[in-house]
Design an enzyme around this catalytic site. Sequence first.
Site, PDB file in Angstrom:
ATOM      1  N   GLN A  71      -7.140   4.758  11.379  1.00  0.00           N
ATOM      2  CA  GLN A  71      -5.726   5.131  11.354  1.00  0.00           C
ATOM      3  C   GLN A  71      -5.575   6.629  11.574  1.00  0.00           C
ATOM      4  O   GLN A  71      -6.101   7.431  10.802  1.00  0.00           O
ATOM      5  CB  GLN A  71      -5.112   4.738  10.005  1.00  0.00           C
ATOM      6  CG  GLN A  71      -3.676   5.214   9.805  1.00  0.00           C
ATOM      7  CD  GLN A  71      -3.095   4.718   8.506  1.00  0.00           C
ATOM      8  OE1 GLN A  71      -2.747   3.551   8.368  1.00  0.00           O
ATOM      9  NE2 GLN A  71      -2.985   5.603   7.534  1.00  0.00           N
ATOM     10  N   GLY A  72      -4.850   7.025  12.621  1.00  0.00           N
ATOM     11  CA  GLY A  72      -4.624   8.431  12.934  1.00  0.00           C
ATOM     12  C   GLY A  72      -3.238   8.879  12.515  1.00  0.00           C
ATOM     13  O   GLY A  72      -2.345   9.034  13.361  1.00  0.00           O
ATOM     14  N   TYR A  73      -3.053   9.082  11.217  1.00  0.00           N
ATOM     15  CA  TYR A  73      -1.771   9.535  10.679  1.00  0.00           C
ATOM     16  C   TYR A  73      -1.859  10.990  10.199  1.00  0.00           C
ATOM     17  O   TYR A  73      -1.293  11.895  10.791  1.00  0.00           O
ATOM     18  CB  TYR A  73      -1.333   8.641   9.518  1.00  0.00           C
ATOM     19  CG  TYR A  73      -0.547   7.409   9.896  1.00  0.00           C
ATOM     20  CD1 TYR A  73      -0.568   6.901  11.185  1.00  0.00           C
ATOM     21  CD2 TYR A  73       0.212   6.743   8.953  1.00  0.00           C
ATOM     22  CE1 TYR A  73       0.155   5.766  11.527  1.00  0.00           C
ATOM     23  CE2 TYR A  73       0.940   5.604   9.269  1.00  0.00           C
ATOM     24  CZ  TYR A  73       0.914   5.113  10.559  1.00  0.00           C
ATOM     25  OH  TYR A  73       1.631   3.990  10.876  1.00  0.00           O
ATOM     26  N   SER A  74      -2.568  11.201   9.087  1.00  0.00           N
ATOM     27  CA  SER A  74      -2.562  12.504   8.415  1.00  0.00           C
ATOM     28  C   SER A  74      -3.140  13.609   9.293  1.00  0.00           C
ATOM     29  O   SER A  74      -4.060  13.388  10.080  1.00  0.00           O
ATOM     30  CB  SER A  74      -3.361  12.425   7.112  1.00  0.00           C
ATOM     31  OG  SER A  74      -2.749  11.547   6.194  1.00  0.00           O
ATOM     32  N   SER A 115     -10.501   7.421   7.767  1.00  0.00           N
ATOM     33  CA  SER A 115     -11.557   6.537   7.289  1.00  0.00           C
ATOM     34  C   SER A 115     -12.181   5.767   8.453  1.00  0.00           C
ATOM     35  O   SER A 115     -11.469   5.247   9.323  1.00  0.00           O
ATOM     36  CB  SER A 115     -11.011   5.544   6.262  1.00  0.00           C
ATOM     37  OG  SER A 115     -10.475   6.217   5.150  1.00  0.00           O
ATOM     38  N   GLU A 138       1.942  -3.144   3.840  1.00  0.00           N
ATOM     39  CA  GLU A 138       0.867  -3.163   2.852  1.00  0.00           C
ATOM     40  C   GLU A 138       1.379  -3.924   1.640  1.00  0.00           C
ATOM     41  O   GLU A 138       2.031  -3.361   0.771  1.00  0.00           O
ATOM     42  CB  GLU A 138       0.459  -1.732   2.483  1.00  0.00           C
ATOM     43  CG  GLU A 138      -0.148  -0.973   3.623  1.00  0.00           C
ATOM     44  CD  GLU A 138      -0.635   0.397   3.202  1.00  0.00           C
ATOM     45  OE1 GLU A 138      -1.750   0.489   2.661  1.00  0.00           O
ATOM     46  OE2 GLU A 138       0.094   1.368   3.403  1.00  0.00           O
ATOM     47  N   SER A 182       0.656  10.591  -1.901  1.00  0.00           N
ATOM     48  CA  SER A 182       0.456  11.229  -3.203  1.00  0.00           C
ATOM     49  C   SER A 182       1.494  10.757  -4.213  1.00  0.00           C
ATOM     50  O   SER A 182       2.563  10.232  -3.851  1.00  0.00           O
ATOM     51  CB  SER A 182       0.532  12.750  -3.062  1.00  0.00           C
ATOM     52  OG  SER A 182       1.856  13.146  -2.737  1.00  0.00           O
ATOM     53  N   GLU A 198       3.477  12.532  -5.896  1.00  0.00           N
ATOM     54  CA  GLU A 198       4.718  13.266  -5.662  1.00  0.00           C
ATOM     55  C   GLU A 198       5.588  12.545  -4.637  1.00  0.00           C
ATOM     56  O   GLU A 198       6.805  12.366  -4.830  1.00  0.00           O
ATOM     57  CB  GLU A 198       4.405  14.686  -5.175  1.00  0.00           C
ATOM     58  CG  GLU A 198       5.650  15.491  -4.804  1.00  0.00           C
ATOM     59  CD  GLU A 198       5.312  16.799  -4.125  1.00  0.00           C
ATOM     60  OE1 GLU A 198       6.252  17.544  -3.792  1.00  0.00           O
ATOM     61  OE2 GLU A 198       4.120  17.063  -3.896  1.00  0.00           O
TER      62      GLU A 198
END
Length: 399
Positions: free
Chosen positions: A132-135, A167, A251, A376, A378
Amino acid sequence: MEFGFGDEDEAFRREVRSWLAEHLTGEYAGAQGRGGPGSEHEDTALRRAWERELGAAGWIGLGWQRGGYGNRTASLTQQVVWAEEYVRARAPARHGHIGENLLAPTLIAYGDEAQQKRFLPAVASGDELWCQGYSEPGAGSDLANLRTTAVRDGDTYRVTGQKVWTSLAHEAAWCFVLARTGAGSRRHHGLSFLLVPMDQPGRIEVRPIRQLTGTSEFNEVFFDGAHARVEHVVGGEGNGWQVAMGLLALERGVSTLAQQIGFAAELAEVVTTAVRTGAAGDPLLRDRLVRQWAELRVMRWNALRTLGGAQDPGAPSVAKLLWGRWHQRLGELALQARGAHAAAGPGDWTPASPYELDAAQRLFLFSRADTIYGGSDEIQRNIIAERVLGLPRETRESS
């Protein structure tokens, strides 16, 4: 809606148990219980073979609600049965969960028929792994701040930028990438969801990130003009934010319930250790163990309630807040139950040959990240406040 298991579900449970008992033999038996969070480096080749074993029997993609791609169809309750029995059997940790549980449902919801026919069978067979290429640096929990670009060049896009905490990028054949296709766009506008092949030497570089546990399941990924085909944009150009948020909403609690079976096994091991070491004689520690047990039961009931039809846009965020903190506390208890021995490794340590962490140490260290990855705490609280409670949105700086 009342969530429960009927006669058909119990018959399905017997079938699942029988299949797992028959196939978790020989070399696969040696991989039981291996490859979980913090231990993804264990038995990778064997777990890849196991993934294909699952695919050959149709066990990958039960939640797709549609056959024809090499997968079985199963009701929601049967999906829960499979997930729970898989964990109870201590089957090897899944190698293809990103493709099965994230990419595939997204293609079913937003992809076109050609995309589904191309990619779903390869996921269902266990042949193609995904990441997964998100962050990105500066765009982790605040995903709309991402800067990776994809510029149209004929029938392809050229993807340039950096992703982080990716990951299994070192093993994956494909990556679904959220990138900015709208020149000059800001925040969640002008984004697209692209399917990018990872086998592009010179255009894609994967750099492992060494963790506290000493392993490197996460990676930095650098795209330098990497190619993505136009027909592999999911949901259409400029609609990436909708697709990306839809993926996160997919999810569901089935995997959460299976996760809780694993948590229960970890808790039982901590209790056993506390009794063996005499730590259970401490009333404060004993009280914390009881609280862990009670909170785990509450998490299960909450997940079942959500699956049973109680639609709540904040449910995924509530579940993440609950299990993240719970698992961190369990990691702390795992070391407290062992006492001073928890600080020592099984052998001598040298920089050239660091000792291998045991399960309790790995649990403690890896669970430090539970309240960060996957959104997170938050961000989860902001989602609940803004989308569920209707409170004013947090002021965010634009970059």
